[in-house]
Design a protein around this motif. Structure first.
Motif, PDB file in Angstrom:
ATOM      1  N   ARG A 102       1.300  -4.377  -6.619  1.00  0.00           N
ATOM      2  CA  ARG A 102       2.337  -3.478  -6.217  1.00  0.00           C
ATOM      3  C   ARG A 102       1.773  -2.039  -6.491  1.00  0.00           C
ATOM      4  O   ARG A 102       1.142  -1.960  -7.696  1.00  0.00           O
ATOM      5  N   TYR A 103       1.802  -1.067  -5.563  1.00  0.00           N
ATOM      6  CA  TYR A 103       1.182   0.338  -5.781  1.00  0.00           C
ATOM      7  C   TYR A 103       2.169   0.793  -6.507  1.00  0.00           C
ATOM      8  O   TYR A 103       3.484   0.892  -6.622  1.00  0.00           O
ATOM      9  N   VAL A 104       1.491   1.500  -7.699  1.00  0.00           N
ATOM     10  CA  VAL A 104       2.410   2.447  -8.682  1.00  0.00           C
ATOM     11  C   VAL A 104       2.570   3.875  -7.984  1.00  0.00           C
ATOM     12  O   VAL A 104       1.496   4.567  -7.659  1.00  0.00           O
ATOM     13  N   GLU A 105       3.526   4.147  -7.689  1.00  0.00           N
ATOM     14  CA  GLU A 105       3.995   5.362  -7.019  1.00  0.00           C
ATOM     15  C   GLU A 105       3.459   6.650  -7.836  1.00  0.00           C
ATOM     16  O   GLU A 105       3.347   6.695  -9.054  1.00  0.00           O
ATOM     17  N   GLY A 106       2.782   7.350  -7.103  1.00  0.00           N
ATOM     18  CA  GLY A 106       2.329   8.759  -7.741  1.00  0.00           C
ATOM     19  C   GLY A 106       0.771   8.713  -8.513  1.00  0.00           C
ATOM     20  O   GLY A 106       0.403   9.592  -9.213  1.00  0.00           O
ATOM     21  N   SER A 107       0.228   7.340  -8.447  1.00  0.00           N
ATOM     22  CA  SER A 107      -0.840   7.154  -9.124  1.00  0.00           C
ATOM     23  C   SER A 107      -2.116   7.506  -8.107  1.00  0.00           C
ATOM     24  O   SER A 107      -3.386   7.444  -8.696  1.00  0.00           O
ATOM     25  N   GLU A 108      -2.024   8.159  -7.166  1.00  0.00           N
ATOM     26  CA  GLU A 108      -3.217   8.415  -6.285  1.00  0.00           C
ATOM     27  C   GLU A 108      -3.906   9.619  -6.708  1.00  0.00           C
ATOM     28  O   GLU A 108      -3.370  10.490  -7.450  1.00  0.00           O
ATOM     29  N   SER A 147       0.928  -1.266  -0.067  1.00  0.00           N
ATOM     30  CA  SER A 147      -0.016  -0.006  -0.038  1.00  0.00           C
ATOM     31  C   SER A 147       0.759   1.103  -0.047  1.00  0.00           C
ATOM     32  O   SER A 147       2.121   1.142   0.365  1.00  0.00           O
ATOM     33  N   PRO A 148       0.044   2.416  -0.431  1.00  0.00           N
ATOM     34  CA  PRO A 148       1.285   3.626  -0.185  1.00  0.00           C
ATOM     35  C   PRO A 148       1.834   3.894   1.003  1.00  0.00           C
ATOM     36  O   PRO A 148       3.006   4.625   1.170  1.00  0.00           O
ATOM     37  N   THR A 149       1.122   3.497   2.245  1.00  0.00           N
ATOM     38  CA  THR A 149       1.711   3.840   3.303  1.00  0.00           C
ATOM     39  C   THR A 149       2.365   2.841   3.835  1.00  0.00           C
ATOM     40  O   THR A 149       3.216   3.141   4.868  1.00  0.00           O
ATOM     41  N   ARG A 150       2.455   1.481   3.396  1.00  0.00           N
ATOM     42  CA  ARG A 150       3.290   0.348   3.474  1.00  0.00           C
ATOM     43  C   ARG A 150       3.893  -0.175   2.628  1.00  0.00           C
ATOM     44  O   ARG A 150       3.568  -1.184   2.104  1.00  0.00           O
ATOM     45  N   PRO A 151       4.768   0.388   1.812  1.00  0.00           N
ATOM     46  CA  PRO A 151       5.242  -0.119   0.521  1.00  0.00           C
ATOM     47  C   PRO A 151       6.254  -1.395   0.637  1.00  0.00           C
ATOM     48  O   PRO A 151       6.289  -2.130  -0.347  1.00  0.00           O
ATOM     49  N   SER A 163      -8.006   7.107  -4.572  1.00  0.00           N
ATOM     50  CA  SER A 163      -7.975   5.989  -5.446  1.00  0.00           C
ATOM     51  C   SER A 163      -6.617   5.873  -6.016  1.00  0.00           C
ATOM     52  O   SER A 163      -5.735   6.812  -5.841  1.00  0.00           O
ATOM     53  N   SER A 164      -6.279   4.743  -6.393  1.00  0.00           N
ATOM     54  CA  SER A 164      -4.861   4.677  -6.948  1.00  0.00           C
ATOM     55  C   SER A 164      -4.690   3.329  -8.092  1.00  0.00           C
ATOM     56  O   SER A 164      -5.906   2.792  -8.258  1.00  0.00           O
TER      57      SER A 164
END
Length: 280
Positions: free
Chosen positions: A192-198, A157-161, A220-221
């Motif tokens: 895997r969360y895409v950085e900057g996609s939020e 997640s964005p908070t726990r990469p 969203s992301s």
């Protein structure tokens, strides 16, 4: 009537040797020859029977020397060949041929241990999340064909990469495995969360544990989904992009108390669609 003047044999003369050879005229009076009355060298003395002189035996000395010379030449040739073989022994070493083992689909040989130091032996389903961090599971099931595989899915997640949590999937699917059946799992899906996609989503009102009312930004992301061999960590498939929509506020919301932000989870239906495509 006998001739009275015929020469009478000399009673004092030794009898004539019937086998004696007539003397050559050169034997008498020639310089260096014995004087008259002594036998010539090599002849038998008077009164002894004469014998024909035996021819000297042929000498084998020349033949022996020739054989020795030929043997010496052959020995030198063999020594030269031996030196040449030793000199070239390391140039082209003979490598024994090892039969190549082939495997038919669905009956592959046991996979070797993964070549990294992050491989672990799992004792629960949550340990399989290490595959998404570059690790591997030594006691995972062997991956043979997609149709027979069992899978787990984890997401950060964005908070726990760097943290990976288990994501629920369709329990009716053939690739589904219970948490207690982790020894049957051979594939791990990594979201895997895409950085900057939020992006902006909804404003959601929540009630804190102390009863205070708060407004949280529900964002969203996007995520990328990849599939990995659990036993080796090798990537074996790509599930594409999965959205994490924030169209409506959920009944239960986890948020950051300092930023008052919350991030939507990847869409479960989209994840199941990617899994079915991978394992069909």
């Amino acid at each position: 009537m006998s001739d009275p003047y015929a020469q009478q044999p000399d009673p004092y003369r030794p009898p004539t040797d019937p086998y004696a050879q007539p003397a050559s005229p050169q034997q008498y009076g020639a310089p260096g020859q014995p004087y008259s009355g002594q036998p010539a060298y090599g002849q038998q003395p008077y009164g002894q029977p004469g014998y024909a002189q035996q021819p000297p035996a042929k000498s084998n000395k020349g033949l022996i020397i020739g054989i020795i010379a030929v043997a010496a030449v052959l020995l030198l040739i063999l020594c030269a060949i031996g030196v040449a073989v030793l000199a070239n022994a390391d140039d082209d070493p003979v490598v024994p041929t090892t039969p190549t083992r082939t495997s038919t689909p669905g009956t592959s040989a046991a996979a070797p241990p993964p070549g990294n130091n992050n491989a672990i032996t799992a004792d629960s389903s949550s340990d399989f999340g290490d595959v998404c961090s570059g690790g591997a599971i030594l006691n995972a099931a062997e991956y043979t064909t997609p149709a027979s595989a069992k899978a787990y899915v984890f997401a950060n997640s964005p908070t726990r990469p760097t943290g990976w949590s288990y994501k629920s999937i369709d329990s009716r699917a053939s690739y589904y495995a219970k948490s207690a059946d982790y020894a049957q799992v051979s594939v791990v899906g990594c979201l895997r969360y895409v950085e900057g996609s939020e992006a902006a989503g909804q404003k959601c009102d929540v009630k804190a544990s102390d009863g205070k009312k708060l407004t949280v930004d529900y964002l969203s992301s996007r995520y990328t989904l990849t599939f990995h061999n659990a036993r080796t960590g090798e990537k074996i498939g790509d599930g594409g992009t999965v959205n994490a929509p924030a169209n409506r506020c959920p009944s239960f919301l986890t948020y950051n108390k300092e930023t008052l932000k919350s991030y939507a989870s990847p869409d479960t239906a989209s994840v199941d669609a990617a899994l079915k495509k991978m394992f069909s």
